[in-house]
Design an enzyme around this catalytic site. Structure first.
Site, PDB file in Angstrom:
ATOM      1  N   ARG A 227     -41.752 -69.156  -5.655  1.00 33.71           N
ATOM      2  CA  ARG A 227     -40.726 -68.970  -6.336  1.00 33.71           C
ATOM      3  C   ARG A 227     -39.423 -68.098  -7.993  1.00 33.71           C
ATOM      4  O   ARG A 227     -38.787 -68.186  -7.882  1.00 33.71           O
ATOM      5  CB  ARG A 227     -40.064 -70.264  -6.218  1.00 33.71           C
ATOM      6  CG  ARG A 227     -38.556 -70.810  -7.004  1.00 33.71           C
ATOM      7  CD  ARG A 227     -38.671 -72.015  -7.003  1.00 33.71           C
ATOM      8  NE  ARG A 227     -39.583 -73.231  -6.198  1.00 33.71           N
ATOM      9  CZ  ARG A 227     -39.992 -73.865  -7.079  1.00 33.71           C
ATOM     10  NH1 ARG A 227     -40.225 -73.408  -8.648  1.00 33.71           N
ATOM     11  NH2 ARG A 227     -41.002 -74.876  -7.058  1.00 33.71           N
TER      12      ARG A 227
ATOM     13  N   LYS B  87     -20.796 -56.743  -2.533  1.00 32.33           N
ATOM     14  CA  LYS B  87     -20.391 -56.150  -1.838  1.00 32.33           C
ATOM     15  C   LYS B  87     -21.395 -54.397  -2.613  1.00 32.33           C
ATOM     16  O   LYS B  87     -22.083 -53.818  -2.132  1.00 32.33           O
ATOM     17  CB  LYS B  87     -19.296 -56.383  -3.030  1.00 32.33           C
ATOM     18  CG  LYS B  87     -19.151 -57.616  -3.235  1.00 32.33           C
ATOM     19  CD  LYS B  87     -18.393 -58.087  -1.524  1.00 32.33           C
ATOM     20  CE  LYS B  87     -18.485 -59.271  -1.706  1.00 32.33           C
ATOM     21  NZ  LYS B  87     -17.497 -60.515  -2.298  1.00 32.33           N
TER      22      LYS B  87
END
Ligand SMILES: *Cc1c(COP(=O)(O)O)cnc(C)c1O
Length: 391
Positions: free
Chosen positions: A59, A210
Site C-alpha cells: 500500500r 488526461k
C-alpha cells in the site's frame, strides 16, 4: 543530473533512477502486497519509519509508483514531493481533506470542474465544511472573501468548461498574506505550460488521466506539494488508503515521456481549428485563452508557456437539437467525457447549470472540443459538415 534541465528534457529523464531500472530504460512494474523481511529485528526496524522510497508494504508503493511520483515532482521546479491517486477526483478529495476540518471554509472558483463542486456541496458540506464560490476573474479581490474560518482556496485555470483564466499569482499572494493554503487544478496546462509551484501555489493537482496518460486508457491523479506541505498530504492519503496500481503507474510513466511533444501538436492543431472557427458565421465566440479575442488572453500570455488542446466555442443562437445535430454529424470526433488522449472529442456543455456566484452570458449553446493528434485538415472538414448540419 545536470542543473535545471529544460522541461522537454525533464519529461524524458525525470524519475528514472538506476536502482529502480537496473539497466532497462523504463522502471519495470513491481507488483507487491507483502514485502518480506530478513528477520523479526528487520521487520520491527521498518515499522514507524518514513516509507518514502522504502519498500514496506504494497500500500505504500513500490519503485513503479515512486518513479512516476518523482517524475511529476521534478517537472514542478521548487516542489517537495508528489502523491499519486487512482483518479483526479481522488486527488482532489485527498488534498481537500488534508486541509479542511469541520467548521472550516473553502473558497472554490465558480468555474470549477463539476465533480469538484459536487464534492464541496456534498461530502464537505456533510462534514460541516462550508464553501463560498468566487468569480474566476476575482484576482486580488479574493482578499475580501477571506474570513477567519477560511483555510483553503481551490483554483482551476483555465476553467475546463468555460476557460476563464485566473490571476493565480494575485490570488496566491492574497491567500499567503492571510495564511490560507492554495490548491490549483492544473490539468489543462500541466507543469510544462504552467509551473504551479514556482508560481507560489501550495498544492498542484493533476488529473493525470488526461495529458500525462495521454492514451485514454488509465485513470490516475496526482498532487504535488510545495516545500513543507507534503507530510500532511501523505499522512492523510495513507489514512484514506490511497494507492495506485503499479500497472497504471507504469502506463502513466510511459505516457509522460511523450507528453511534451504531444502537447505541442495538441496546441498547434487546436489553435488552427480555433482560428478557423472564429471566422465562421455560425460561431459567436471561441473560448480559447491563446486567442487575442479571449478576455483572459493577457493573463494567459503573462503566465503560461503555451496552450493545450481543450477549448470550447459558443454557437450564435440555435437550440439543443441544432447543437446535437452538429455533434452527431462529426466522424473524427468521439462523443464522450474526459480529454487529453490522442483522439478528438466533442461534447455539449451547459455551464449555467454549474454556476452560483456568477452568471455566464453566452449567445448560444456551447460545444467543447478536445483536439487530438489527427490531421487538423480532417477535423476542420468534419466541423464544416457539422456546422452545415447545425444551420
Ligand atoms: C477530468 C478532470 C478531473 C478529474 O479527473 P478524473 O481522473 O477523471 O477523476 C479533474 N479536473 C479536471 C479539470 C478534469 O478535466
Amino acid at each position: 543530473m545536470s542543473d535545471d534541465p529544460k522541461p522537454d528534457t525533464a519529461v524524458v529523464a525525470a524519475g528514472r533512477r538506476p536502482e529502480w531500472t537496473a539497466g532497462v530504460v523504463n522502471t519495470p512494474v513491481w507488483r507487491a502486497s507483502t514485502i518480506l523481511y530478513d528477520d523479526v529485528a528487520h521487520l520491527r526496524a521498518a515499522a514507524g519509519k518514513d516509507t518514502h522510497h522504502r519498500l514496506f508494504y504494497g500500500r505504500r508503493g513500490t519503485p513503479t509508483q515512486w518513479s512516476l511520483a518523482d517524475a511529476l515532482t521534478e517537472l514542478e521546479p521548487g516542489a517537495e514531493a508528489t502523491f499519486l491517486y487512482p483518479s483526479g477526483v481522488a486527488a482532489i478529495a485527498a488534498v481537500l481533506l488534508t486541509l479542511l476540518s469541520p467548521g472550516d471554509e473553502l473558497l472554490l472558483v465558480d468555474s470549477a470542474y463539476d465533480p469538484t463542486r459536487a464534492m464541496a456541496t456534498g461530502l464537505l458540506k456533510r462534514m460541516g465544511i462550508t464553501t463560498r464560490f468566487y468569480d474566476p476573474t476575482i484576482g486580488a479581490g479574493i482578499a475580501d472573501l477571506i474570513g477567519d474560518r477560511t483555510r483553503a482556496v481551490f483554483m482551476e485555470s483555465p476553467g475546463s468548461l468555460t476557460f476563464e483564466v485566473q490571476d493565480v499569482p494575485a490570488i496566491v499572494a492574497a491567500a499567503k498574506a492571510r495564511g490560507v493554503a492554495t490548491i490549483l487544478d492544473n490539468t489543462w496546462a500541466t507543469p510544462l505550460l504552467f509551473p504551479a509551484i514556482a508560481h507560489g501555489v501550495d498544492y498542484a493537482m493533476l488529473a493525470c488521466t488526461k495529458y500525462v496518460v495521454g492514451h485514454s486508457d488509465v485513470m490516475l491523479g496526482s498532487v504535488t506539494a510545495a516545500p513543507g506541505r507534503f507530510a500532511k498530504l501523505r499522512d492523510t492519503s495513507f489514512a484514506l488508503g490511497q494507492v495506485v496500481g503499479p500497472d497504471d503507474a507504469w502506463l502513466g510513466s510511459r505516457g509522460l515521456r511523450t507528453m511534451a511533444v504531444r502537447l505541442k501538436q495538441h496546441e498547434a492543431s487546436a489553435l488552427e481549428i480555433a482560428r478557423w472557427l472564429e471566422g465562421r458565421a455560425e460561431v459567436a465566440q471561441v473560448l480559447h485563452p491563446a486567442l487575442p479575442s479571449h478576455p483572459g488572453h493577457a493573463l494567459w500570455q503573462r503566465d503560461f508557456r503555451g496552450s493545450s488542446g481543450l477549448f470550447a466555442f459558443v454557437l450564435d443562437g440555435g437550440d439543443e437539437a441544432a447543437r446535437a445535430a452538429l455533434i452527431d454529424t462529426l466522424h473524427h470526433f468521439g462523443i464522450g467525457y474526459s480529454w487529453g488522449g490522442f483522439e478528438s472529442l466533442a461534447i455539449p456543455v451547459d455551464p449555467a447549470r454549474y454556476r452560483t456566484a456568477t452568471t455566464p452570458d453566452f449567445a448560444g449553446p456551447l460545444v467543447r472540443l478536445q483536439i487530438g493528434l489527427e490531421d487538423p485538415a480532417d477535423l476542420i472538414a468534419d466541423l464544416e459538415r457539422g456546422l452545415d448540419a447545425f444551420r
